[in-house]
Scaffold this active site. Structure first.
Site, short mmCIF file in Angstrom:
data_model
loop_
_atom_site.label_atom_id
_atom_site.label_comp_id
_atom_site.label_asym_id
_atom_site.label_seq_id
_atom_site.Cartn_x
_atom_site.Cartn_y
_atom_site.Cartn_z
N ASN A 1 -0.74 34.42 -21.48
CA ASN A 1 -0.07 34.03 -22.72
C ASN A 1 -0.47 32.62 -23.12
O ASN A 1 -0.63 31.74 -22.28
CB ASN A 1 1.46 34.07 -22.57
CG ASN A 1 2.13 33.87 -23.91
OD1 ASN A 1 2.12 34.77 -24.74
ND2 ASN A 1 2.65 32.68 -24.15
N TYR B 1 3.61 24.52 -27.23
CA TYR B 1 4.89 23.87 -26.91
C TYR B 1 4.60 22.39 -26.67
O TYR B 1 3.78 22.07 -25.81
CB TYR B 1 5.52 24.47 -25.63
CG TYR B 1 5.31 25.96 -25.44
CD1 TYR B 1 5.81 26.89 -26.35
CD2 TYR B 1 4.61 26.43 -24.33
CE1 TYR B 1 5.62 28.25 -26.16
CE2 TYR B 1 4.41 27.79 -24.13
CZ TYR B 1 4.91 28.70 -25.05
OH TYR B 1 4.71 30.04 -24.85
N ARG B 2 5.29 21.54 -27.40
CA ARG B 2 5.00 20.10 -27.29
C ARG B 2 5.26 19.58 -25.86
O ARG B 2 6.11 20.12 -25.13
CB ARG B 2 5.87 19.33 -28.28
CG ARG B 2 7.32 19.33 -27.88
CD ARG B 2 8.17 18.53 -28.86
NE ARG B 2 9.50 18.38 -28.35
CZ ARG B 2 10.61 18.67 -29.04
NH1 ARG B 2 10.54 19.12 -30.27
NH2 ARG B 2 11.79 18.47 -28.51
N TRP C 1 9.10 24.60 -23.77
CA TRP C 1 9.05 25.98 -24.24
C TRP C 1 10.46 26.46 -24.49
O TRP C 1 11.34 26.36 -23.65
CB TRP C 1 8.30 26.89 -23.29
CG TRP C 1 8.59 26.77 -21.82
CD1 TRP C 1 9.81 26.65 -21.21
CD2 TRP C 1 7.61 26.78 -20.78
NE1 TRP C 1 9.66 26.57 -19.86
CE2 TRP C 1 8.33 26.65 -19.56
CE3 TRP C 1 6.22 26.89 -20.75
CZ2 TRP C 1 7.67 26.62 -18.34
CZ3 TRP C 1 5.59 26.86 -19.52
CH2 TRP C 1 6.31 26.73 -18.34
N GLU D 1 -3.07 36.10 -26.51
CA GLU D 1 -3.42 35.44 -27.77
C GLU D 1 -4.93 35.18 -27.87
O GLU D 1 -5.45 35.04 -28.98
CB GLU D 1 -2.65 34.13 -27.94
CG GLU D 1 -1.22 34.27 -28.44
CD GLU D 1 -0.21 34.61 -27.36
OE1 GLU D 1 -0.60 34.77 -26.18
OE2 GLU D 1 1.00 34.71 -27.68
N ASP E 1 11.32 16.41 -35.84
CA ASP E 1 10.79 17.78 -35.83
C ASP E 1 10.48 18.31 -37.23
O ASP E 1 10.75 17.64 -38.23
CB ASP E 1 11.79 18.70 -35.10
CG ASP E 1 11.07 19.61 -34.12
OD1 ASP E 1 10.07 20.22 -34.52
OD2 ASP E 1 11.53 19.69 -32.97
C1 LIG Z 1 2.90 22.29 -34.38
C2 LIG Z 1 3.76 23.29 -33.66
C3 LIG Z 1 4.61 22.87 -32.65
C4 LIG Z 1 5.41 23.77 -31.96
N1 LIG Z 1 6.22 23.31 -30.95
C5 LIG Z 1 6.92 24.19 -30.21
C6 LIG Z 1 7.68 23.73 -29.09
O1 LIG Z 1 7.74 22.55 -28.78
N2 LIG Z 1 8.35 24.66 -28.35
C7 LIG Z 1 8.30 25.99 -28.64
O2 LIG Z 1 8.89 26.79 -27.90
N3 LIG Z 1 7.62 26.46 -29.72
C8 LIG Z 1 6.91 25.59 -30.50
N4 LIG Z 1 6.18 26.03 -31.57
C9 LIG Z 1 6.24 27.45 -31.94
C10 LIG Z 1 5.45 28.35 -31.00
O3 LIG Z 1 4.20 27.81 -30.70
C11 LIG Z 1 5.26 29.74 -31.62
O4 LIG Z 1 6.54 30.29 -31.86
C12 LIG Z 1 4.44 30.68 -30.76
O5 LIG Z 1 4.32 31.92 -31.43
C13 LIG Z 1 5.07 30.93 -29.41
O6 LIG Z 1 4.21 31.77 -28.66
P1 LIG Z 1 4.76 32.65 -27.47
O7 LIG Z 1 5.74 33.64 -28.05
O8 LIG Z 1 3.54 33.30 -26.90
O9 LIG Z 1 5.45 31.74 -26.52
C14 LIG Z 1 5.37 25.13 -32.29
C15 LIG Z 1 4.53 25.57 -33.31
C16 LIG Z 1 3.73 24.67 -34.00
C17 LIG Z 1 2.83 25.16 -35.09
MN LIG Z 2 2.79 35.27 -26.68
#
Ligand SMILES: Cc1cc2nc3c(=O)[nH]c(=O)nc-3n(C[C@H](O)[C@H](O)[C@H](O)COP(=O)(O)O)c2cc1C
Ligand SMILES: [Mn+2]
Length: 487
Positions: free
Chosen positions: A173, A177-178, A191, A237, A286
């Site tokens: 995956n 996540y920052r 996350w 992904e 944010d």
């Molecule tokens: C610039 C940016 C920052 C993000 N920061 C976070 C974060 O800090 N934590 C988080 O859980 N999702 C964050 N997201 C959203 C996730 O990356 C997004 O929902 C992604 O689809 C999650 O993938 P996953 O379902 O495979 O975990 C961010 C998205 C962007 C575009």
């Molecule tokens: Mn995913």
């Protein structure tokens, strides 16, 4: 075309006059944010990607705002309009298996296309040109990590591709996540509990197994976008990225952990997240335009950093919309519409307005064909993937342009009886929602702004919408200039 790496994308941005290179010395603390924020809002300068080549105290240049317009977002995926990608997805999802041999043969290229997407493993990679495993050397201290806003808890890596594997299935995956920098070798791991990275970690925690994590910074842009996209759980992904760029992603094995990372990444951080350790993360300015509050999150411990010889550090600034992530979200809205339509074929179009920062509002037009149809769609949205977080769902009839907020407001204000047409319920909310009493759980509202039917209990006459007759319109079109000509 598929960009091999971030630098090829930067070169293309430059060639297309979409890049501004800044040689004046700038600070990674607040100054880069203020410049990026002004440029992304076109205050005093056209909206372009920014390459800061002289960041005080660091050798690496910083790239911001690379995805920060409709044009650059499309360019990042090698198309003129992201709807071209939606069209390819729609083709792939077509249900009609042809019953003729010629028809079956015509499906073949499509299926072949899919089979070409899985990532390829390579033995050597530019992202490992420089390998640092001596943790007393500068690691995070080498990176120009931005402190974005005055009340931020510290400096944050804002555009990281966080790579994990599910301990049961081995499925890879990638999520964005920052990561808050704590010191040279540790960061926060932000996350959200609903996201796949957190779910993989929870599975590992229950098994009591060390959880390895790799972070790639600065990849070919389709790979970076794919990390932000709502790809269903269990689907890699990197396969989606391969589909987007029509070329497989090349991966290389990490040096200190059992994970694979994009071979052409600028920078890779390898390490692990402790199973029990938690540390205060945030606050962080944010994309809601507010600070997300500090909370306890797991901690990422770095075991190695690898990078190309002359890395570019990628960053994004989030804050009050519109900003770079808005265009990434708008791409997702359009690219995933065919998938949504597969489940809810009555949907004509959808707008996730920037002001709602994606999770807070969805405006959807439908082909209404039975009583209560709008309610059905409202309830369905609350049960679908990341759309489950949606706080307000507004349903309009098919002829309404959902992207025209004035047209939508007109329908909502005039076509609804709030006591009859609003559904109020509760459910999961985005972790960033600060208005609900509880974190991640609270109220939701659906508004049915479609024309009401007698079968729905509306027994008055529904008035006709005012439009002029076509013959008069034509007549006036033809004579229009003449009316105002001086005789
Ligand atoms: C610039 C940016 C920052 C993000 N920061 C976070 C974060 O800090 N934590 C988080 O859980 N999702 C964050 N997201 C959203 C996730 O990356 C997004 O929902 C992604 O689809 C999650 O993938 P996953 O379902 O495979 O975990 C961010 C998205 C962007 C575009
Ligand atoms: Mn995913």
């Amino acid at each position: 075309m598929a960009y091999k790496n971030l630098k090829e994308f930067i070169a293309h941005l430059k060639q297309q006059d979409e890049l501004l290179e800044i040689d004046t010395a700038v600070s990674a603390e607040l100054e880069i944010t203020e410049i990026t924020d002004r440029v992304s809002k076109e205050q005093g300068f056209p909206n372009k990607a920014l390459l800061f080549r002289n960041v005080e105290g660091y050798e690496m240049p910083v790239l911001t705002n690379a995805f920060g317009s409709y044009r650059r977002m499309a360019m990042s995926l090698g198309v003129n309009d992201v709807r071209e990608v939606a069209k390819r997805i729609e083709e792939l999802l077509k249900p009609d298996i042809p019953d003729t041999l010629a028809g079956k043969a015509s499906l073949l290229p499509k299926l072949l296309e899919v089979s070409q997407f899985p990532p390829q493993i390579v033995k050597t990679a530019s992202c490992q040109d420089v390998v640092i495993t001596d943790l007393s050397q500068p690691i995070l201290d080498k990176l120009p990590i931005l402190k974005c806003w005055p009340q931020d808890g510290g400096a944050f890596i804002t555009l990281p591709l966080v790579i994990t594997k599910n301990p049961h299935t081995g499925a890879r995956n990638i999520g964005m996540y920052r990561l808050q920098k704590y010191d040279n070798t540790t960061t926060g791991m932000h996350w959200h509990k609903h996201h796949d990275g957190a779910k993989n970690y929870e599975d590992a925690r229950k098994l009591g197994r060390r959880f390895e994590v790799a972070v790639a910074l600065g990849c070919a842009p389709a790979i970076t976008y794919a990390a932000t996209a709502p790809v269903p759980q269990g689907i890699d992904e990197f396969i989606f990225a391969g589909f987007l760029r029509k070329k497989p992603v090349q991966l290389v094995k990490c040096v200190t952990v059992d994970l694979e990372v994009p071979a052409d990444a600028e920078i890779v951080l390898e390490g692990y997240v402790d199973l029990e350790e938690r540390r205060i993360e945030g606050p962080f300015g944010d994309h809601t335009g507010y600070y997300s509050l500090a909370d306890n999150y797991p901690v990422f411990h770095i075991t190695a950093m690898t990078h190309v010889k002359d890395p570019v550090y990628p960053a994004t600034v989030v804050g009050k919309p519109p900003q770079e992530d808005c265009y990434m979200g708008k791409a997702t809205e359009q690219i995933f519409l065919p998938v949504l339509r597969k489940i809810l074929p009555e949907i004509v179009d959808m707008n996730l307005p920037l002001e709602g920062v994606f999770h807070n509002c969805a405006i959807i037009s439908i082909n209404k064909s039975y009583p209560g149809h709008a309610n059905k769609v409202i309830n369905a949205v609350w049960g679908l993937g990341q759309l489950m977080f949606t706080k307000f769902v507004i349903i309009v009839d098919s002829e309404v342009d959902v992207h025209n907020l004035s047209a939508v407001s007109w329908r909502v204000f005039n076509n609804t009886d709030p006591s009859r047409d609003c559904v109020i319920t509760k459910g999961p909310l985005d972790v960033l929602d600060h208005a609900s009493d509880l974190l991640g759980f609270g109220g939701k509202m659906g508004i049915d702004a479609t024309k009401k039917w007698a079968e729905e209990g509306f027994n008055r006459e529904w008035p006709a919408e005012i439009t002029m007759s076509d013959d008069i319109k034509k007549k006036v079109d033809e004579k229009f200039r003449n009316y105002f000509a001086k005789s």
